[in-house]
Write an enzyme that holds these catalytic residues in place. Structure first.
Site, PDB file in Angstrom:
ATOM      1  N   ARG A  42      33.140  38.039  19.663  1.00 52.42           N
ATOM      2  CA  ARG A  42      33.399  39.461  19.934  1.00 52.42           C
ATOM      3  C   ARG A  42      34.748  39.575  20.633  1.00 52.42           C
ATOM      4  O   ARG A  42      34.834  39.575  21.852  1.00 52.42           O
ATOM      5  CB  ARG A  42      32.280  40.051  20.793  1.00 52.42           C
ATOM      6  N   SER A 115      23.503  47.461  16.734  1.00 48.38           N
ATOM      7  CA  SER A 115      23.151  47.866  18.103  1.00 48.38           C
ATOM      8  C   SER A 115      22.372  49.174  18.050  1.00 48.38           C
ATOM      9  O   SER A 115      22.734  50.088  17.307  1.00 48.38           O
ATOM     10  CB  SER A 115      24.411  48.112  18.935  1.00 48.38           C
ATOM     11  N   LYS A 144      31.025  45.553  29.313  1.00 42.99           N
ATOM     12  CA  LYS A 144      31.381  46.508  28.242  1.00 42.99           C
ATOM     13  C   LYS A 144      31.691  47.834  28.922  1.00 42.99           C
ATOM     14  O   LYS A 144      30.783  48.481  29.449  1.00 42.99           O
ATOM     15  CB  LYS A 144      30.188  46.643  27.279  1.00 42.99           C
TER      16      LYS A 144
HETATM   17  N1  3NM Z   1      26.831  45.410  24.152  1.00 38.10           N
HETATM   18  P1  3NM Z   1      26.798  41.006  29.774  1.00 38.10           P
HETATM   19  S1  3NM Z   1      26.088  45.616  26.561  1.00 38.10           S
HETATM   20  C1  3NM Z   1      28.503  43.583  24.177  1.00 38.10           C
HETATM   21  O1  3NM Z   1      24.500  47.826  25.274  1.00 38.10           O
HETATM   22  C2  3NM Z   1      27.533  44.454  24.852  1.00 38.10           C
HETATM   23  O2  3NM Z   1      25.130  47.395  23.250  1.00 38.10           O
HETATM   24  C3  3NM Z   1      26.023  46.100  24.944  1.00 38.10           C
HETATM   25  O3  3NM Z   1      27.549  41.530  28.473  1.00 38.10           O
HETATM   26  C4  3NM Z   1      25.157  47.195  24.464  1.00 38.10           C
HETATM   27  O4  3NM Z   1      25.776  40.049  29.316  1.00 38.10           O
HETATM   28  C5  3NM Z   1      27.233  44.436  26.202  1.00 38.10           C
HETATM   29  O5  3NM Z   1      27.904  40.323  30.541  1.00 38.10           O
HETATM   30  C6  3NM Z   1      27.811  43.518  27.230  1.00 38.10           C
HETATM   31  O6  3NM Z   1      26.270  42.204  30.485  1.00 38.10           O
HETATM   32  C7  3NM Z   1      26.924  42.357  27.530  1.00 38.10           C
END
Ligand code: 3NM
Length: 214
Positions: A42, A115, A144
């Site tokens: 990503r 998603s 994010k």
């Molecule tokens: N998508 P971490 S949250 C890439 O809610 C991504 O769809 C999300 O990173 C969504 O594990 C997210 O550091 C970030 O929180 C995930």
């Protein structure tokens, strides 16, 4: 690659922008050593590389995943997924429409993740032919910047009520202690960036996450 739910258990995501000043390849290698079951490239947001540099980084990461027999999934970039013959493609709600992506990938052996934060988004993804759903964010995440408000572990329970046994991986702010409650809520796996990439010992962190599935 034919999709199997099992690959969702410990689904690691990384782009070079997530680990400024560090070597993303080295971190991926440690995560693979620790037993991750899927990897998503990503390369997105502030600090992400583009063009040739992005292609070459993806290619190196794919080669590494292949040597561990771990599926290599590309986030959002359909053309890159096609040119590398990735195992899977993941798209968000703000990316290209699922129907367009399905058409482009029609003759390729590539699975698709979408998603989803709401029942409606999840149902639309299922109806549109997605192979799995990435549901979240579970908690607040600083990874994010445009993440929506968290749905919590209860959010996974209500999504599961709607989608039954359809494959679901939880995402967003997930830490080790969340894994068992998320599994109990019906998630097939957890998707993380910082829990592994920001760890002092990415291999150990990946191993600990994997141990929750034994
Ligand atoms: N998508 P971490 S949250 C890439 O809610 C991504 O769809 C999300 O990173 C969504 O594990 C997210 O550091 C970030 O929180 C995930």
């Amino acid at each position: 690659m034919v999709f199997s739910k099992d690959i969702l258990s410990v689904y690691f995501i990384l782009g070079s922008q997530n680990v400024p000043g560090k070597d993303p390849i080295g971190i991926l290698k440690q995560a693979l050593e620790g037993g991750i079951t899927a990897f998503q490239f990503r390369e997105k947001g502030k600090g992400a590389v583009v063009g040739r540099e992005k292609f070459e980084l993806a290619e190196r990461m794919q080669t590494l995943c292949k040597s561990y027999d771990v599926p290599f999934i590309i986030n959002d970039d359909v053309d890159l997924a096609i040119s590398l013959k990735a195992d899977g493609l993941h798209i968000g709600q703000d990316d290209q429409a699922l129907a367009d992506v399905k058409e482009k990938l029609a003759d390729l052996n590539m699975f698709i993740g979408v998603s989803a934060r709401t029942k409606e988004e999840a149902q639309a993804a299922i109806d549109g032919g997605a192979d799995y759903i990435g549901a979240g964010p579970i908690h607040v995440t600083s990874t994010k910047h445009d993440a929506k408000s968290p749905i919590g572990i209860d959010g996974i329970k209500s999504l599961k009520n709607e989608i039954g046994s359809f494959p679901l991986v939880a995402i967003g702010g997930i830490q080790l202690e969340d894994v068992l409650p998320l599994r109990e809520a019906g998630a097939d796996g957890v998707s993380v960036i910082s829990e592994i990439s920001a760890s002092d010992d990415p291999k150990e962190s990946a191993q600990q996450l994997c141990n929750q599935f034994k």
